[in-house]
Write an enzyme that holds these catalytic residues in place. Sequence first.
Site, short mmCIF file in Angstrom:
data_model
loop_
_atom_site.label_atom_id
_atom_site.label_comp_id
_atom_site.label_asym_id
_atom_site.label_seq_id
_atom_site.Cartn_x
_atom_site.Cartn_y
_atom_site.Cartn_z
N ASN A 9 0.87 -1.18 0.00
CA ASN A 9 0.00 0.00 0.00
C ASN A 9 0.91 1.23 0.00
OD1 ASN A 9 -1.79 2.06 0.51
ND2 ASN A 9 -2.31 1.39 2.58
N LYS A 11 0.13 4.25 -0.31
CA LYS A 11 -0.54 5.44 0.25
C LYS A 11 -0.29 6.66 -0.64
CE LYS A 11 -0.07 3.30 4.72
NZ LYS A 11 -0.02 3.43 6.16
N HIS A 96 -9.37 0.77 4.92
CA HIS A 96 -8.10 1.00 5.62
C HIS A 96 -8.36 1.92 6.81
CE1 HIS A 96 -4.05 2.34 6.52
NE2 HIS A 96 -3.63 1.26 5.89
N GLU A 98 -6.85 4.36 7.93
CA GLU A 98 -6.69 5.81 7.65
C GLU A 98 -7.95 6.37 6.99
OE1 GLU A 98 -2.99 5.43 5.54
OE2 GLU A 98 -2.03 4.81 7.41
N GLU A 168 -5.23 -5.59 10.43
CA GLU A 168 -4.22 -4.57 10.69
C GLU A 168 -4.49 -3.92 12.05
OE1 GLU A 168 -2.35 -3.11 6.83
OE2 GLU A 168 -4.13 -1.91 7.11
N GLY A 174 2.43 1.89 10.90
CA GLY A 174 3.34 3.02 10.79
C GLY A 174 4.01 3.40 12.10
N SER A 214 3.56 -2.47 10.34
CA SER A 214 5.02 -2.44 10.54
C SER A 214 5.73 -3.73 10.17
CB SER A 214 5.36 -2.02 11.97
OG SER A 214 4.87 -0.72 12.22
N GLY A 235 2.87 -1.28 4.31
CA GLY A 235 2.85 0.16 4.05
C GLY A 235 4.26 0.66 3.78
C1 PEP Z 1 -0.75 -0.09 6.28
O1 PEP Z 1 -0.94 1.11 6.36
O2 PEP Z 1 -1.56 -0.83 5.70
C2 PEP Z 1 0.46 -0.62 6.87
C3 PEP Z 1 0.51 -1.89 7.15
O3 PEP Z 1 1.45 0.30 7.12
P1 PEP Z 1 2.90 0.00 7.74
O4 PEP Z 1 3.43 -1.25 7.11
O5 PEP Z 1 3.71 1.20 7.38
O6 PEP Z 1 2.71 -0.14 9.21
#
Ligand code: PEP
Length: 252
Positions: A9, A11, A96, A98, A168, A174, A214, A235
């Site tokens: 992703n 973003k 998601h 966000e 998630e 993040g 992460s 991400g």
């Molecule tokens: C995400 O936003 O879907 C995600 C998993 O982000 P990150 O890997 O940066 O934590």
Amino acid sequence: MRKNIVAGNWKMNKTFQEAEELIDQIVVGMEETSLKCEVIACPPAPYLEMASDYAEESAIKIGAQNVSEHEKGAYTGEIAASMLASVDIEYCIVGHSERRKYFHETHDQLAKKVDILLDYGIKPIFCCGEVLEEREKEIHFEVVKKQLEDSLFHLNEDEFSNVVVAYEPIWAIGTGKTASPEQAQEMHAFIRSLMTEKYGITVANGVSILYGGSCNPGNAKAIFANKDVDGGLIGGASLKANDFLKIAASFE
Ligand code: PEP
């Protein structure tokens, strides 16, 4: 049996030139190694057509990051499922955290997004997960159950078979904090048990459940080794081809 999947992703990152370079590096890397998973890139909307051209010539699959729940019309700035389908997009992230947080997307709206994607033959990557406070209060299972029930479980078996679920935990997105492999497996097994109750074991065993939060080249292998973890939604680490490819190479 279900597929292992690693999806990136991106973003709201990368210029067109940077996006093209990244996708090119991923595709070249995929050609050089034999990966045991499907690889999906989800770039920003203006780059979907360019990315889709890569998918025509290689094994990479392309996903969008969002879709409108409406068919078409006066919804300035929105992107319709028919538009995604017209540039051969195979997947789309839905729900998601966000989008739930910053754009106030509701369970009902997400259900409609899932429906319209499936109508156009696009597979939703449906995100669910709890905030830290909910985990601390030990209501994380309830929270995830409600997200699935309210936005996915209205689907029939055939429709549900085309969905990918991404667990998630929001406290891990993040933040550099990951769920432990045990925490991931525990929630994934719970999600699969809900699917089994609703759709039966055959359907439940065919649906991929990805972990997101992460994930990086150092922790992916231990997380993906779990029985009910079928890959990851990535991400930050999906923005560097090398890291993303190393994550995709984590399947034994
Ligand atoms: C995400 O936003 O879907 C995600 C998993 O982000 P990150 O890997 O940066 O934590």
